[in-house]
Design a protein around this motif. Structure first.
Motif, PDB file in Angstrom:
ATOM      1  N   PHE A 180       0.810  -1.213   0.000  1.00 59.02           N
ATOM      2  CA  PHE A 180       0.000   0.000   0.000  1.00 59.02           C
ATOM      3  C   PHE A 180       0.849   1.271   0.000  1.00 59.02           C
ATOM      4  CE2 PHE A 180      -2.308   3.187   2.702  1.00 59.02           C
ATOM      5  CZ  PHE A 180      -3.233   3.564   1.747  1.00 59.02           C
ATOM      6  N   GLU A 181       1.944   1.261   0.741  1.00 61.39           N
ATOM      7  CA  GLU A 181       2.767   2.469   0.827  1.00 61.39           C
ATOM      8  C   GLU A 181       3.461   2.798  -0.494  1.00 61.39           C
ATOM      9  OE1 GLU A 181       4.975  -0.877   3.102  1.00 61.39           O
ATOM     10  OE2 GLU A 181       2.918  -0.145   2.829  1.00 61.39           O
ATOM     11  N   ASN A 182       3.487   1.847  -1.431  1.00 61.87           N
ATOM     12  CA  ASN A 182       4.079   2.093  -2.748  1.00 61.87           C
ATOM     13  C   ASN A 182       3.018   2.191  -3.841  1.00 61.87           C
ATOM     14  OD1 ASN A 182       6.551   1.954  -1.479  1.00 61.87           O
ATOM     15  ND2 ASN A 182       7.000  -0.127  -2.134  1.00 61.87           N
ATOM     16  N   GLU A 183       1.784   2.476  -3.448  1.00 58.33           N
ATOM     17  CA  GLU A 183       0.639   2.536  -4.362  1.00 58.33           C
ATOM     18  C   GLU A 183       0.869   3.490  -5.528  1.00 58.33           C
ATOM     19  OE1 GLU A 183      -3.232   2.020  -5.911  1.00 58.33           O
ATOM     20  OE2 GLU A 183      -2.228   0.867  -4.344  1.00 58.33           O
ATOM     21  N   ILE A 184       1.662   4.527  -5.314  1.00 57.66           N
ATOM     22  CA  ILE A 184       1.901   5.514  -6.370  1.00 57.66           C
ATOM     23  C   ILE A 184       2.542   4.876  -7.602  1.00 57.66           C
ATOM     24  CG2 ILE A 184       4.206   6.189  -5.547  1.00 57.66           C
ATOM     25  CD1 ILE A 184       3.491   9.078  -6.297  1.00 57.66           C
ATOM     26  N   GLY A 185       3.166   3.722  -7.419  1.00 56.33           N
ATOM     27  CA  GLY A 185       3.822   3.058  -8.539  1.00 56.33           C
ATOM     28  C   GLY A 185       2.912   2.179  -9.373  1.00 56.33           C
ATOM     29  N   VAL A 186       1.598   2.140  -9.045  1.00 53.18           N
ATOM     30  CA  VAL A 186       0.658   1.245  -9.725  1.00 53.18           C
ATOM     31  C   VAL A 186      -0.324   2.035 -10.580  1.00 53.18           C
ATOM     32  CG1 VAL A 186      -1.116  -0.530  -9.413  1.00 53.18           C
ATOM     33  CG2 VAL A 186       0.803  -0.385  -7.799  1.00 53.18           C
ATOM     34  N   ASP A 187      -0.500   1.622 -11.831  1.00 55.42           N
ATOM     35  CA  ASP A 187      -1.541   2.173 -12.699  1.00 55.42           C
ATOM     36  C   ASP A 187      -2.772   1.277 -12.543  1.00 55.42           C
ATOM     37  OD1 ASP A 187      -3.292   2.765 -14.808  1.00 55.42           O
ATOM     38  OD2 ASP A 187      -1.663   3.348 -16.147  1.00 55.42           O
ATOM     39  N   ARG A 188      -3.716   1.701 -11.712  1.00 54.84           N
ATOM     40  CA  ARG A 188      -4.877   0.864 -11.391  1.00 54.84           C
ATOM     41  C   ARG A 188      -5.777   0.628 -12.606  1.00 54.84           C
ATOM     42  NH1 ARG A 188      -5.466  -2.182  -6.602  1.00 54.84           N
ATOM     43  NH2 ARG A 188      -3.845  -1.357  -5.232  1.00 54.84           N
ATOM     44  N   LYS A 189      -5.851   1.577 -13.505  1.00 57.71           N
ATOM     45  CA  LYS A 189      -6.686   1.396 -14.692  1.00 57.71           C
ATOM     46  C   LYS A 189      -6.156   0.236 -15.537  1.00 57.71           C
ATOM     47  CE  LYS A 189      -8.525   3.837 -18.741  1.00 57.71           C
ATOM     48  NZ  LYS A 189      -9.920   3.398 -18.510  1.00 57.71           N
ATOM     49  N   SER A 190      -4.843   0.219 -15.749  1.00 62.78           N
ATOM     50  CA  SER A 190      -4.243  -0.889 -16.498  1.00 62.78           C
ATOM     51  C   SER A 190      -4.378  -2.195 -15.730  1.00 62.78           C
ATOM     52  CB  SER A 190      -2.763  -0.602 -16.776  1.00 62.78           C
ATOM     53  OG  SER A 190      -2.616   0.507 -17.639  1.00 62.78           O
ATOM     54  N   LEU A 191      -4.205  -2.136 -14.420  1.00 62.43           N
ATOM     55  CA  LEU A 191      -4.299  -3.338 -13.592  1.00 62.43           C
ATOM     56  C   LEU A 191      -5.672  -3.988 -13.718  1.00 62.43           C
ATOM     57  CD1 LEU A 191      -3.008  -5.111 -11.294  1.00 62.43           C
ATOM     58  CD2 LEU A 191      -4.076  -3.528  -9.681  1.00 62.43           C
ATOM     59  N   ASN A 192      -6.725  -3.169 -13.737  1.00 64.01           N
ATOM     60  CA  ASN A 192      -8.090  -3.693 -13.726  1.00 64.01           C
ATOM     61  C   ASN A 192      -8.664  -3.971 -15.111  1.00 64.01           C
ATOM     62  OD1 ASN A 192      -8.271  -3.552 -10.893  1.00 64.01           O
ATOM     63  ND2 ASN A 192      -8.871  -1.399 -10.973  1.00 64.01           N
ATOM     64  N   GLU A 193      -8.178  -3.248 -16.131  1.00 58.28           N
ATOM     65  CA  GLU A 193      -8.854  -3.302 -17.425  1.00 58.28           C
ATOM     66  C   GLU A 193      -8.008  -3.835 -18.574  1.00 58.28           C
ATOM     67  OE1 GLU A 193     -10.378   0.577 -18.239  1.00 58.28           O
ATOM     68  OE2 GLU A 193     -11.393   0.761 -16.290  1.00 58.28           O
ATOM     69  N   LEU A 194      -6.702  -3.895 -18.407  1.00 57.01           N
ATOM     70  CA  LEU A 194      -5.821  -4.255 -19.518  1.00 57.01           C
ATOM     71  C   LEU A 194      -6.051  -5.695 -19.965  1.00 57.01           C
ATOM     72  CD1 LEU A 194      -3.508  -2.858 -21.103  1.00 57.01           C
ATOM     73  CD2 LEU A 194      -1.912  -4.015 -19.575  1.00 57.01           C
ATOM     74  N   ASP A 195      -6.197  -5.891 -21.287  1.00 59.14           N
ATOM     75  CA  ASP A 195      -6.376  -7.247 -21.812  1.00 59.14           C
ATOM     76  C   ASP A 195      -5.261  -7.642 -22.773  1.00 59.14           C
ATOM     77  OD1 ASP A 195      -6.995  -5.636 -23.929  1.00 59.14           O
ATOM     78  OD2 ASP A 195      -9.021  -6.417 -24.251  1.00 59.14           O
ATOM     79  N   ASP A 196      -4.124  -6.962 -22.683  1.00 64.18           N
ATOM     80  CA  ASP A 196      -2.966  -7.278 -23.512  1.00 64.18           C
ATOM     81  C   ASP A 196      -2.484  -8.693 -23.199  1.00 64.18           C
ATOM     82  OD1 ASP A 196      -0.305  -7.397 -24.655  1.00 64.18           O
ATOM     83  OD2 ASP A 196      -0.388  -5.212 -24.799  1.00 64.18           O
ATOM     84  N   LEU A 197      -2.277  -9.501 -24.230  1.00 65.67           N
ATOM     85  CA  LEU A 197      -1.877 -10.889 -24.027  1.00 65.67           C
ATOM     86  C   LEU A 197      -0.392 -11.033 -23.708  1.00 65.67           C
ATOM     87  CD1 LEU A 197      -3.901 -12.657 -26.870  1.00 65.67           C
ATOM     88  CD2 LEU A 197      -4.464 -12.489 -24.441  1.00 65.67           C
ATOM     89  N   ASP A 198       0.395 -10.008 -23.983  1.00 65.71           N
ATOM     90  CA  ASP A 198       1.829 -10.061 -23.706  1.00 65.71           C
ATOM     91  C   ASP A 198       2.067  -9.684 -22.242  1.00 65.71           C
ATOM     92  OD1 ASP A 198       4.611  -8.808 -23.435  1.00 65.71           O
ATOM     93  OD2 ASP A 198       4.736  -9.738 -25.412  1.00 65.71           O
ATOM     94  N   THR A 199       2.501 -10.648 -21.444  1.00 58.86           N
ATOM     95  CA  THR A 199       2.632 -10.437 -20.003  1.00 58.86           C
ATOM     96  C   THR A 199       3.652  -9.362 -19.668  1.00 58.86           C
ATOM     97  OG1 THR A 199       1.930 -12.678 -19.451  1.00 58.86           O
ATOM     98  CG2 THR A 199       3.286 -11.541 -17.830  1.00 58.86           C
TER      99      THR A 199
END
Length: 264
Positions: A180-199
């Motif tokens: 949680f303290e490093n939350e600034i490093g996360v793009d939540r939109k990409s985390l929740n919605e991204l459907d790119d097949l390349d990991t």
């Protein structure tokens, strides 16, 4: 590769109607964090009879030929699941089913040692997952042993669609996670919605500034309680992924979830 998140818990959500079944209320500890950790006293894996028994054995051909090692994704050894309410019984059932599946017999003393450290992890999970033993929730635990990168169950950063999940590597590295303290490093939109097949490309979008300085790396024997979306409020569910594994790297993973129950 199949994500353990789908295997163990998300299937539960599909099997149990969310309007009819419910999880316990969120533990207040998670008002300020999305992960709790505890070191479990596990014997050295190379010397513990139980962990040795359930570790998959690579073939002679796989060990001796470089081409085979490069081409193979590895091998799954034990893969067992139990449901329980009492941690003692859950640990005993896991050990029994693993030994049956691996066709191994152990001394009573070796079984007791294995049950003890598994019970310690299950107790830790129950302490935070359910506020009262009188609530009678069922728990579902799974042990999977592997060799090679087939043990990378979830290589992409994701969150679990459960209240809380125990993840403990009994052998090998634990998950990579963004607290949680490093939350600034996360793009939540990409985390929740991204459907790119390349990991790799997806991970670079989810963690746009890179893992350095943001990601933490759990080690062998570190029991993690990862808060999922079902308990998400101001503190968000914790993003995490499986560690990268070498072709001949051994891993034994213990995972536990709390199952929803029917409303009365």
């Amino acid at each position: 590769m199949v994500c353990l998140d789908t295997d163990v818990a998300n299937n539960v959500a599909g099997e149990r109607n969310r309007e009819t079944f419910q999880y316990p209320p969120r533990n207040s500890v998670f008002d300020t964090t999305n992960v709790i950790m505890k070191t479990v006293d596990i014997p050295i894996p190379e010397k513990d009879p139980f962990l040795l028994a359930i570790t998959p054995k690579s073939s002679i051909w796989h060990r001796l030929t470089e081409v085979s090692r490069r081409m193979s994704n590895g091998k799954i050894g034990c893969d067992v699941t139990v449901e329980f309410q009492n941690a003692d019984q859950g640990a005993a059932d896991l050990v029994d089913k693993c030994l049956i599946q691996s066709k191994t017999r152990l001394s009573q003393s070796s079984r007791i040692v294995a049950q003890s450290y598994i019970k310690s992890a299950l107790d830790f999970f129950q302490q935070y997952a359910s506020s009262s033993s009188e609530e009678n929730y069922l728990f579902k635990a799974r042990i999977v042993s592997s060799i090679g990168n087939v043990g990378q169950k979830c290589p992409r950063f994701h969150v679990d669609h459960v209240p809380l999940r125990l993840v403990l590597s009994l052998k090998g590295p634990g998950p990579v996670y963004i607290p949680f303290e490093n939350e600034i490093g996360v793009d939540r939109k990409s985390l929740n919605e991204l459907d790119d097949l390349d990991t790799e490309r997806a991970n670079s979008m989810i963690i746009p500034f890179g893992e350095k300085g943001y990601a933490e790396y759990a080690g062998e024997g570190e029991a993690m309680l990862l808060m999922g979306k079902a308990w998400e409020e101001e503190v968000r569910a914790i993003p995490h992924r499986s560690p990268r594994l070498k072709n001949n790297e051994e891993r034994i993973l213990l995972v536990c979830d709390i199952l929803p129950k029917q409303e009365e």
